[in-house]
Design an enzyme around this catalytic site. Structure first.
Site, PDB file in Angstrom:
ATOM      1  N   ARG A   1       0.867  -1.179   0.000  1.00  0.00           N
ATOM      2  CA  ARG A   1       0.000   0.000   0.000  1.00  0.00           C
ATOM      3  C   ARG A   1       0.901   1.226   0.000  1.00  0.00           C
ATOM      4  O   ARG A   1       2.121   1.104   0.159  1.00  0.00           O
ATOM      5  CB  ARG A   1      -0.942   0.001   1.208  1.00  0.00           C
ATOM      6  CG  ARG A   1      -0.220   0.071   2.529  1.00  0.00           C
ATOM      7  CD  ARG A   1      -1.194   0.199   3.702  1.00  0.00           C
ATOM      8  NE  ARG A   1      -0.437   0.352   4.942  1.00  0.00           N
ATOM      9  CZ  ARG A   1      -0.982   0.519   6.142  1.00  0.00           C
ATOM     10  NH1 ARG A   1      -2.279   0.550   6.269  1.00  0.00           N
ATOM     11  NH2 ARG A   1      -0.235   0.646   7.207  1.00  0.00           N
TER      12      ARG A   1
ATOM     13  N   GLU B   1      -2.522   7.934   6.773  1.00  0.00           N
ATOM     14  CA  GLU B   1      -1.135   7.996   7.252  1.00  0.00           C
ATOM     15  C   GLU B   1      -0.156   8.445   6.169  1.00  0.00           C
ATOM     16  O   GLU B   1       0.783   7.728   5.814  1.00  0.00           O
ATOM     17  CB  GLU B   1      -0.721   6.639   7.850  1.00  0.00           C
ATOM     18  CG  GLU B   1      -1.561   6.244   9.049  1.00  0.00           C
ATOM     19  CD  GLU B   1      -1.124   4.928   9.702  1.00  0.00           C
ATOM     20  OE1 GLU B   1      -0.403   4.151   9.047  1.00  0.00           O
ATOM     21  OE2 GLU B   1      -1.522   4.695  10.850  1.00  0.00           O
TER      22      GLU B   1
ATOM     23  N   GLU C   1      -6.963   5.690  15.384  1.00  0.00           N
ATOM     24  CA  GLU C   1      -6.551   4.289  15.473  1.00  0.00           C
ATOM     25  C   GLU C   1      -5.755   4.062  16.745  1.00  0.00           C
ATOM     26  O   GLU C   1      -4.872   4.841  17.077  1.00  0.00           O
ATOM     27  CB  GLU C   1      -5.619   3.900  14.298  1.00  0.00           C
ATOM     28  CG  GLU C   1      -6.267   3.844  12.942  1.00  0.00           C
ATOM     29  CD  GLU C   1      -5.259   3.375  11.876  1.00  0.00           C
ATOM     30  OE1 GLU C   1      -4.277   2.696  12.230  1.00  0.00           O
ATOM     31  OE2 GLU C   1      -5.457   3.716  10.707  1.00  0.00           O
TER      32      GLU C   1
ATOM     33  N   TRP D   1       3.205  -5.688  13.653  1.00  0.00           N
ATOM     34  CA  TRP D   1       4.347  -5.219  12.868  1.00  0.00           C
ATOM     35  C   TRP D   1       5.588  -4.921  13.710  1.00  0.00           C
ATOM     36  O   TRP D   1       6.578  -4.449  13.186  1.00  0.00           O
ATOM     37  CB  TRP D   1       3.957  -3.982  12.060  1.00  0.00           C
ATOM     38  CG  TRP D   1       3.124  -2.996  12.826  1.00  0.00           C
ATOM     39  CD1 TRP D   1       1.753  -2.946  12.883  1.00  0.00           C
ATOM     40  CD2 TRP D   1       3.581  -1.943  13.683  1.00  0.00           C
ATOM     41  NE1 TRP D   1       1.333  -1.927  13.713  1.00  0.00           N
ATOM     42  CE2 TRP D   1       2.430  -1.292  14.210  1.00  0.00           C
ATOM     43  CE3 TRP D   1       4.846  -1.480  14.057  1.00  0.00           C
ATOM     44  CZ2 TRP D   1       2.520  -0.204  15.088  1.00  0.00           C
ATOM     45  CZ3 TRP D   1       4.930  -0.398  14.922  1.00  0.00           C
ATOM     46  CH2 TRP D   1       3.773   0.223  15.435  1.00  0.00           C
TER      47      TRP D   1
ATOM     48  N   GLU E   1      -2.138  -8.032   7.826  1.00  0.00           N
ATOM     49  CA  GLU E   1      -2.429  -7.604   9.201  1.00  0.00           C
ATOM     50  C   GLU E   1      -3.339  -8.574   9.949  1.00  0.00           C
ATOM     51  O   GLU E   1      -4.040  -8.177  10.872  1.00  0.00           O
ATOM     52  CB  GLU E   1      -3.009  -6.189   9.179  1.00  0.00           C
ATOM     53  CG  GLU E   1      -2.014  -5.194   8.582  1.00  0.00           C
ATOM     54  CD  GLU E   1      -2.300  -3.743   8.955  1.00  0.00           C
ATOM     55  OE1 GLU E   1      -1.741  -3.297   9.970  1.00  0.00           O
ATOM     56  OE2 GLU E   1      -3.059  -3.089   8.246  1.00  0.00           O
ATOM     57  N   LYS E   2      -3.299  -9.841   9.555  1.00  0.00           N
ATOM     58  CA  LYS E   2      -4.231 -10.790  10.184  1.00  0.00           C
ATOM     59  C   LYS E   2      -3.908 -11.060  11.640  1.00  0.00           C
ATOM     60  O   LYS E   2      -4.771 -11.512  12.386  1.00  0.00           O
ATOM     61  CB  LYS E   2      -4.313 -12.086   9.389  1.00  0.00           C
ATOM     62  CG  LYS E   2      -3.019 -12.820   9.196  1.00  0.00           C
ATOM     63  CD  LYS E   2      -3.268 -14.075   8.357  1.00  0.00           C
ATOM     64  CE  LYS E   2      -1.989 -14.623   7.759  1.00  0.00           C
ATOM     65  NZ  LYS E   2      -1.412 -13.717   6.744  1.00  0.00           N
TER      66      LYS E   2
END
Ligand SMILES: [Zn+2]
Length: 683
Positions: free
Chosen positions: A122, A161, A319, A327, A367-368
């Site tokens: 991304r 972001e 967030e 991460w 991001e699971k």
């Protein structure tokens, strides 16, 4: 820079009819439609009233150039609205679709090393790319037109972001945009640029604008002034991307406020002081540094910085996480009660909305293993119960909304100085801006003092005490501002390696510490950085030859200090500056300026700060035990004391009023059980 005011002027535009916001990023596109109805029912159970939708949905909304599929989003928004859930609708421009990057490969960003970044992640776009700008404007306009009058939409979430993964793009298009930016900055005068960048050094003089490139990978350190201007340009290039989408949305829907999520305190690439006045609501993302001891202090710092960007106005936490992230090297889970303490600490420090990434834990993708409000295991889970509990807390705390935090002291913070201090070839590789700021902030937190962060050119007159840890880059205007503040009766504490260079990384004339010499009443003959692991001992001589509290140690740095008018308070006992002054105090006008020439931490730093508190008339609150975080918010509907117990022992603090979470009446002493949060309405 022109057009920027400090602190930013804020016309806060909190979303219409929204109380304290509660919710998270909602990505229904990752789930079959039959899950959506359950989502809305669970949101209602948890007290969710706002969700961020569509942040990465570009490829689903525009599957090929100019062809749109809005049906699924229509159904999601209708369903949310029927359930009474408002929407923070995103422009999906942080996720350029694969077709876009294939058709217009020039959009792919290029690194300093010349590598082109590919699709599949991304944020892969060049902020100066005209092809990207056209495509981003098109999808933004489509969303604005289609959903601007949808009753669920109360806030626009532009992009995601900015600057988070790609600090800057070094491609040819960006190079040309950089040159245009420089022409404007230097009014078309190449001689002025050569002067500002000091290009006489190493024969770097430019004869034509076209010769100038971004600071790409080079045989050795690239001109530092060039690097600084490129960092400014890159922050501005992303700001142009934000403005493009914001202005399109404002034109279509002037009634709906526009925001984007900052990463204050962790993102080095964006000068948020320049951005803060561009958004209608300041919004931030914050994640715990899982392995940092007492990481709730780092959280408090991020929240205080975000509130300061908002000029003291309430802000939105867009967030944070219910438990572990995915991460960091070791993603530690939050322990029972930590979610509530973390969330309400943001509220204590001015947040009027608490949102998580994300609503439902993803089963696929990168991001699971990131926690969510609805965990992989479903609702029979501690995290879900804590999410529901927090929703009930926020309903009980609705009167807090709109009140403002009461600060005690200010600390100067500047992204541009951060950039400059950490370029190559400084006197020591151990100089870290974040470390300098955090190690001072931590002592203030432990003293129960609430900190506002301020731009070096901000009006400081409201603060009794201003702390200046390692502000390496200081403009003449910033130095004059600090001088004015102290001369008028203020107290300042300045640490080593401050006031050394101007905005072009050029050393201020006349010797160190440059623009601060007269304020501090001293000169620094030489920097004396220490070896790794080396420490120095300081003592406070008294007339009878004793040291009242014993010695203390510093590390990282020492200086050969020549106090012209300043009084030496502590002196070096050993190390390269043995016998010379280490910490000084100087009466300047009606105020006092302290100088600390080595790195002090912990209780050693406390000893200096306590003297400064005495000069400034700052009295840390009495009767507050260690580990109890206490912050006051004051507003039209009352005065609130938020108390967060970060220890495993029941603690109490003096207080009178009504406790908002339990309804208990408190007469003289507020009990805060181990690990709990209490919010006392004192008026
Ligand atoms: Zn580029």
């Amino acid at each position: 820079m022109a057009g920027t005011t400090y602190p930013p002027h804020h016309q806060l535009r909190w979303p219409h009819k929204l109380g304290i916001a509660y919710g998270g990023d909602y990505n229904p596109e990752q789930w079959p439609e039959e899950v959506w109805a359950e989502d809305v029912a669970l949101m209602r159970e948890a007290g969710v009233n706002l969700v961020s939708v569509g942040i990465f949905s570009w490829a689903l909304l525009e599957p090929s150039e100019g062809a749109y599929e809005f049906g699924w989003l229509d159904r999601v928004l209708d369903l949310l609205h029927e359930g009474g859930i408002a929407v923070d609708l995103a422009t999906p421009t942080a996720a350029p679709p694969a077709w876009l990057l294939r058709r217009y490969p020039e959009i792919r960003p290029r690194t300093r090393e010349g590598q082109v970044l590919g699709p599949g992640a991304r944020n892969g776009f060049c902020p100066s790319s005209p092809a990207y700008a056209r495509a981003a404007a098109r999808i933004t306009e489509q969303l604005g037109k289609r959903y601007g009058s949808h009753p669920a939409v109360v806030l626009w979430h532009v992009h995601n972001e900015y600057g988070g993964h790609v600090p800057a793009c070094y491609c040819e298009v960006s190079a040309a945009a950089f040159r245009d930016w420089l022409r404007e900055r230097y009014s078309g005068d190449l001689t002025a640029l050569n002067q500002a960048w000091g290009t006489a050094f190493w024969g770097q003089r430019y004869g034509e604008w076209e010769e100038i490139e971004p600071p790409r990978l080079a045989p050795t350190a690239v001109n530092p002034a060039q690097q600084l201007d490129f960092a400014r340009f890159s922050s501005d290039a992303y700001l142009e991307c934000f403005r493009r989408e914001r202005d399109l949305l404002r034109a279509l829907t002037p009634q709906i406020p526009v925001t984007t999520n900052f990463m204050a305190s962790t993102c080095k690439n964006i000068d948020y002081w320049r951005w803060a006045s561009e958004v209608d609501v300041v919004a931030n993302d914050h994640y715990l540094k899982a392995e940092l001891p007492d990481n709730h202090i780092d959280l408090a710092m991020a929240a205080d910085l975000t509130r300061s960007l908002a000029g003291g106005a309430p802000w939105l936490l867009l967030e944070h996480s219910t438990s572990a992230v995915n991460w960091q090297p070791r993603n530690l889970a939050k322990r029972p009660g930590e979610l509530r303490r973390n969330s309400l600490a943001h509220l204590a420090r001015g947040a009027d909305g608490l949102m998580f990434f994300q609503w439902r834990a993803a089963r696929s993708g990168a991001e699971k293993f990131h926690s969510a409000m609805v965990p992989h295991g479903g609702t029979d889970h501690r995290i879900w119960r804590e999410v529901v509990g927090l929703g009930a807390d926020l309903a009980a705390l609705r009167e807090v909304r709109g009140s403002r935090v009461v600060p005690d002291v200010a600390m100067l913070w500047d992204w541009q100085s951060w950039w400059a201090q950490e370029l190559e070839w400084r006197p020591s590789v151990d100089l870290s801006y974040q470390d300098a700021i955090y190690s001072w902030y931590e002592r203030l937190w432990r003293a129960h003092l609430t900190v506002d962060f301020a731009h070096p050119q901000a009006d400081l007159s409201a603060y009794p005490l201003v702390l200046v840890p390692s502000l390496y880059l200081m403009t003449d205007a910033a130095a004059a501002n600090l001088r004015r503040y102290v001369a008028a009766g203020g107290t300042a504490v300045v640490s080593f390696f401050s006031g050394i260079v101007d905005e072009h990384d050029t050393v201020h004339p006349g010797g160190y510490p440059g623009v601060l010499r007269d304020l501090l009443g001293l000169r620094v003959a030489e920097f004396l950085p220490l070896r790794a692991g080396q420490s120095v001992t300081l003592e406070e001589p008294t007339p009878d030859g004793g040291t009242p509290e014993g010695g203390m140690t510093g590390d990282l740095w020492a200086e050969d200090l020549l106090p012209d008018r300043a009084d030496p308070v502590w002196t070096y006992v050993d190390g390269p500056a043995a016998g010379g002054p280490a910490v000084t105090r100087h009466r300047f006008g009606d105020g006092t300026a302290w100088y600390v020439s080595t790195r002090l931490r912990g209780t050693a730093l406390d000893r200096v700060l306590r003297r400064a508190y005495a000069d400034a008339g700052v009295r840390p609150p009495a009767g507050v035990p260690d580990g109890l975080e206490v912050v006051r918010r004051v507003g039209g509907r009352g005065e609130f004391l938020v108390a967060i117990n970060h220890t495993g022992t029941d603690l109490s603090v003096p207080g009178h009023g009504t406790e908002q979470l339990t309804g208990a009446t408190c007469a003289g002493e507020l009990l805060v059980p181990a690990g709990a949060v209490r919010v006392l309405r004192t008026r």
